[in-house]
Design a protein around this motif. Structure first.
Motif, short mmCIF file in Angstrom:
data_model
loop_
_atom_site.label_atom_id
_atom_site.label_comp_id
_atom_site.label_asym_id
_atom_site.label_seq_id
_atom_site.Cartn_x
_atom_site.Cartn_y
_atom_site.Cartn_z
N GLY A 67 -75.74 34.57 -8.98
CA GLY A 67 -76.37 35.92 -9.11
C GLY A 67 -76.20 36.62 -7.83
N ALA A 68 -76.08 36.03 -6.68
CA ALA A 68 -75.94 36.57 -5.35
C ALA A 68 -74.49 37.32 -5.40
CB ALA A 68 -76.16 35.72 -4.38
N ALA A 69 -73.68 36.57 -5.84
CA ALA A 69 -71.97 36.77 -5.72
C ALA A 69 -71.90 38.12 -6.59
CB ALA A 69 -71.14 35.66 -6.27
N CYS A 329 -79.51 51.85 -22.95
CA CYS A 329 -78.67 50.27 -22.96
C CYS A 329 -79.24 49.43 -21.88
CB CYS A 329 -77.16 50.84 -22.68
SG CYS A 329 -76.25 51.62 -23.87
N LYS A 330 -79.55 49.96 -20.54
CA LYS A 330 -79.96 48.87 -19.66
C LYS A 330 -81.34 48.29 -20.04
CE LYS A 330 -81.32 48.53 -15.05
NZ LYS A 330 -81.75 49.03 -13.73
N ALA A 331 -82.19 49.58 -20.33
CA ALA A 331 -83.78 49.04 -20.67
C ALA A 331 -83.52 47.87 -21.60
CB ALA A 331 -84.56 50.32 -21.13
N VAL A 332 -82.92 47.98 -22.74
CA VAL A 332 -82.90 47.27 -24.13
C VAL A 332 -82.16 45.78 -23.58
CG1 VAL A 332 -81.04 47.87 -25.25
CG2 VAL A 332 -83.03 47.10 -26.64
N MET A 333 -81.21 45.91 -22.94
CA MET A 333 -80.37 44.81 -22.66
C MET A 333 -81.39 43.67 -21.57
SD MET A 333 -76.79 46.20 -21.60
CE MET A 333 -75.35 46.77 -23.01
N ILE A 334 -81.99 44.35 -20.58
CA ILE A 334 -82.95 43.68 -19.88
C ILE A 334 -83.98 43.22 -20.70
CG2 ILE A 334 -84.30 43.82 -17.78
CD1 ILE A 334 -81.54 44.12 -17.07
N GLN A 335 -84.70 43.77 -21.47
CA GLN A 335 -85.80 43.38 -22.01
C GLN A 335 -85.06 42.20 -23.09
OE1 GLN A 335 -86.30 45.07 -26.16
NE2 GLN A 335 -88.47 44.66 -26.13
N HIS A 336 -84.14 42.14 -23.73
CA HIS A 336 -83.90 40.85 -24.54
C HIS A 336 -83.38 39.72 -23.57
CE1 HIS A 336 -83.96 43.47 -27.99
NE2 HIS A 336 -82.63 44.20 -27.79
N ALA A 337 -82.79 39.88 -22.58
CA ALA A 337 -82.45 38.84 -21.49
C ALA A 337 -83.64 38.04 -21.00
CB ALA A 337 -81.57 39.20 -20.58
N GLN A 338 -84.72 39.00 -20.59
CA GLN A 338 -85.78 38.49 -20.01
C GLN A 338 -86.68 37.54 -20.72
OE1 GLN A 338 -84.89 38.22 -17.10
NE2 GLN A 338 -86.47 39.24 -15.91
N VAL A 339 -86.83 38.22 -22.22
CA VAL A 339 -87.70 37.48 -23.14
C VAL A 339 -87.02 36.24 -23.61
CG1 VAL A 339 -88.39 37.73 -25.56
CG2 VAL A 339 -88.80 39.51 -24.08
N ALA A 340 -85.60 36.07 -23.67
CA ALA A 340 -85.01 35.09 -24.09
C ALA A 340 -84.82 33.85 -23.04
CB ALA A 340 -83.46 35.58 -24.21
N ASN A 341 -84.76 34.43 -21.66
CA ASN A 341 -84.71 33.37 -20.64
C ASN A 341 -86.26 32.67 -20.68
OD1 ASN A 341 -82.13 33.65 -19.70
ND2 ASN A 341 -82.69 35.55 -18.49
N TYR A 342 -87.16 33.56 -20.50
CA TYR A 342 -88.42 32.89 -20.56
C TYR A 342 -88.71 32.00 -21.71
CZ TYR A 342 -93.39 32.49 -20.28
OH TYR A 342 -94.78 31.94 -20.09
N TYR A 363 -83.66 34.11 -15.16
CA TYR A 363 -84.76 34.79 -15.18
C TYR A 363 -84.78 35.87 -13.97
CZ TYR A 363 -89.33 36.73 -16.10
OH TYR A 363 -90.56 37.44 -16.60
N SER A 364 -84.74 35.09 -12.96
CA SER A 364 -85.13 35.87 -11.52
C SER A 364 -83.80 36.91 -11.14
CB SER A 364 -85.42 34.78 -10.48
OG SER A 364 -86.49 33.96 -10.52
N GLU A 365 -82.87 36.42 -11.76
CA GLU A 365 -81.70 37.38 -11.12
C GLU A 365 -81.83 38.68 -12.37
OE1 GLU A 365 -78.57 34.57 -11.74
OE2 GLU A 365 -78.98 33.47 -9.84
N MET A 366 -82.45 38.48 -13.41
CA MET A 366 -82.37 39.86 -14.30
C MET A 366 -83.63 40.58 -13.67
SD MET A 366 -79.68 39.68 -15.96
CE MET A 366 -80.24 41.23 -17.13
N ARG A 367 -84.64 40.04 -13.10
CA ARG A 367 -85.65 40.83 -12.59
C ARG A 367 -84.93 41.78 -11.57
NH1 ARG A 367 -90.33 39.02 -9.97
NH2 ARG A 367 -90.93 41.18 -10.31
N GLY A 368 -84.06 41.23 -10.73
CA GLY A 368 -83.47 42.20 -9.48
C GLY A 368 -82.65 43.43 -10.34
N VAL A 369 -81.95 43.04 -11.58
CA VAL A 369 -81.17 43.85 -12.13
C VAL A 369 -81.84 45.06 -12.66
CG1 VAL A 369 -79.64 44.50 -14.14
CG2 VAL A 369 -79.36 42.36 -12.52
N SER A 370 -83.41 44.54 -13.24
CA SER A 370 -84.11 45.48 -13.95
C SER A 370 -84.77 46.44 -13.00
CB SER A 370 -85.29 44.71 -14.49
OG SER A 370 -86.18 44.13 -13.92
#
Length: 516
Positions: A67-69, A329-342, A363-370
């Motif tokens: 995620g850092a890269a 697009c970003k809002a719904v992409m983040i929503q799906h990824a975070q729910v799925a990762n958890y 999960y943590s990396e997508m939090r940063g993206v959100s």
């Protein structure tokens, strides 16, 4: 085979970063970011004109491995090279060589926009750049709360660092609004400016300026006072909107990798059935549902991304509409990824907690993206005020389109019947996330149907979107709770993700676990 399918198998990506020190992890992430960038071969033309190669970079599965890269890469190529490329191609051809150095990773680029005390209201930034009689500029941070937060500006591995720093331009005793300045921050060993704060695994920092002298060429743009300061400022940070769509798309490989890891583990892990026989846990609906929803979402979001890029690149559309599409697009992409990762991490049991299995990291990396690249409140406000209109549904009679319209009609009625500001704060603001996601769900569904995504995938996606606000559908008599359960059951499937080379989690097979 993608340009990175072999790179992900190299020693650089086989290193177990969780066993390294913090500084060593930072160095490794920079090395990986450079390797990915050079393997993908992004050029000045790609970043300036937003070619398909540029967009595809953000959905390459290798971006999920570190995620850092991926953070460093998108700052380098989108925010910095992309911003400078616009000037290099027009008024500042002298910047071409710098952009090339940034794309080749001879120089690290950073984007210093937000401040510790200002995020979404950054137009009112306090960092100042005062024009001096010599033609130079005095760059200054008045207070600790005005420090730039949180671009990674700490020196790393002898790599020189430049930054685009935004500051209020003062000339002839007046403020002329925020402007971008090109600033040399460090030589890769020592700061050329006085920093405050420290580093984390992505060497984020607080960066302050104590009356730093900048040459006249540091200003990107001109000195003239504008009558459209805010519009000009939004134009200067245009690449932030690009980042909303591009960063959000990281959810696609994120979902692919997470579902692949989970599927392999669910097949490998066995429990004893009621008949006394070993049974893989993938046999249970509790494992199947989150897994198959993630698979469906990855496929549908890929269609949404394609649709979003096409609209975002349409210069005939109002720029605010293009921004709005990116935000949805970003809002719904983040929503799906975070729910799925958890959900998937939880279904892995104790294994889901460990960093080496990746899901907790994802999960943590997508939090940063959100958090990055803006907010959704302004989008809802503009939509209610009918300042502009986002593209209408291509399936207006579908349940998701009807749900979206109803939510906005309810909000419009509420703010029209009383004081707008008070009604918005009390009723609409808490529902902004749901409202924007409703637009995103509808857009994703339309894109998937129109692009011919497999019907079983579309059906499963539809059910998941309905479940996010099932009460509305039941209230309107469209479905019963039992019907939703039966629809979900009928839509289950299994699909290939084609991400095996990028998965290093040791729990996917007995062989990998024994080696681990």
């Amino acid at each position: 085979m993608t340009p990175t399918s072999q790179l992900c198998q190299s020693d650089l990506f086989k290193k177990r970063s969780e066993l390294l020190s913090r500084d060593a992890r930072v160095d490794l992430s920079y090395e990986r970011a450079k390797a990915i960038g050079l393997a993908l071969g992004i050029t000045l033309h790609d970043t300036l004109h937003l070619t398909q190669k540029f967009w595809d970079m953000h959905t390459d599965p290798i971006m999920v491995l570190d995620g850092a890269a991926s953070t460093l890469l998108t700052i380098q190529y989108n925010l910095v090279a992309g911003t400078l490329a616009k000037y290099a191609a027009t008024t500042r051809p002298d910047l071409v060589s710098l952009v090339e150095d940034i794309l080749r990773w001879n120089v690290s680029g950073q984007f210093c926009l937000t401040e510790l005390g200002r995020g979404l209201d950054i137009f009112r930034m306090k960092t100042s750049a005062t024009l001096l009689p010599t033609g130079e500029f005095d760059l200054h941070t008045p207070l600790p709360s005005d420090a730039k937060f949180m671009p990674p500006t700490v020196p790393v591995k002898g790599l020189p660092c430049v930054a685009i720093v935004f500051a209020q331009l003062y000339a002839d005793g007046e403020c002329r609004g925020p402007r971008p300045f090109l600033v040399n921050l460090n030589d890769g060993y020592d700061m050329l400016l006085p920093p405050r704060g420290g580093s984390s695994p992505v060497n984020h920092a607080l960066t302050s300026f104590n009356h730093v002298r900048l040459p006249p060429s540091a200003l990107l743009g001109d000195l003239a006072k504008s009558n459209t300061m805010h519009r000009d400022f939004m134009s200067s940070i245009w690449r932030v909107a690009v980042g909303s769509l591009a960063l959000g798309s990281a959810a696609i490989p994120n979902l692919q990798v997470a579902s692949y890891i989970a599927a392999r583990y669910f097949q490998r892990r066995h429990v004893t059935s009621v008949y006394g026989h070993p049974l893989p846990i993938i046999s249970y609906r509790t494992q199947q549902l989150p897994l198959l929803h993630a698979i469906a979402q990855a496929s549908v979001l890929r269609a949404l991304y394609k649709w979003g890029i096409e609209r975002f690149m349409d210069k005939n559309l109002d720029v605010r509409v293009r921004h709005g599409i990116a935000a949805c697009c970003k809002a719904v992409m983040i929503q799906h990824a975070q729910v799925a990762n958890y959900a998937l991490s939880e279904r892995l049991g104790a294994q889901g907690l460990f960093e080496y299995n990746r899901l907790s990291n994802l999960y943590s990396e997508m939090r940063g993206v959100s958090i990055a690249e803006g907010d959704i409140l302004g989008l809802v406000t503009d939509t209610l005020a009918q300042t502009y209109k986002l593209p209408l549904s291509t399936h207006p009679d579908g349940p998701l389109a009807l749900h979206e319209i109803s939510l906005f009609d309810e909000a419009t009625e509420m703010v029209s019947s009383s004081d707008f500001t008070q009604a918005f704060m009390q009723y609409v603001q808490p529902r902004c996330q749901l409202m924007v996601e409703s637009m995103g769900h509808r857009m994703a569904y339309d894109a998937a149907v129109d692009q011919g995504v497999s019907q079983c995938l579309v059906d499963l996606y539809l059910i998941n979107a309905i479940k996010t606000d099932a009460a509305w559908y039941v209230e309107r008599g469209m479905f019963t709770r039992k019907a939703i359960v039966h629809m979900e059951d009928a839509a289950l499937l299994l699909a290939a993700m084609e991400v095996e080379p990028y998965v290093s989690s040791p729990i996917i097979s007995d062989k990998c676990w024994e080696e681990f």
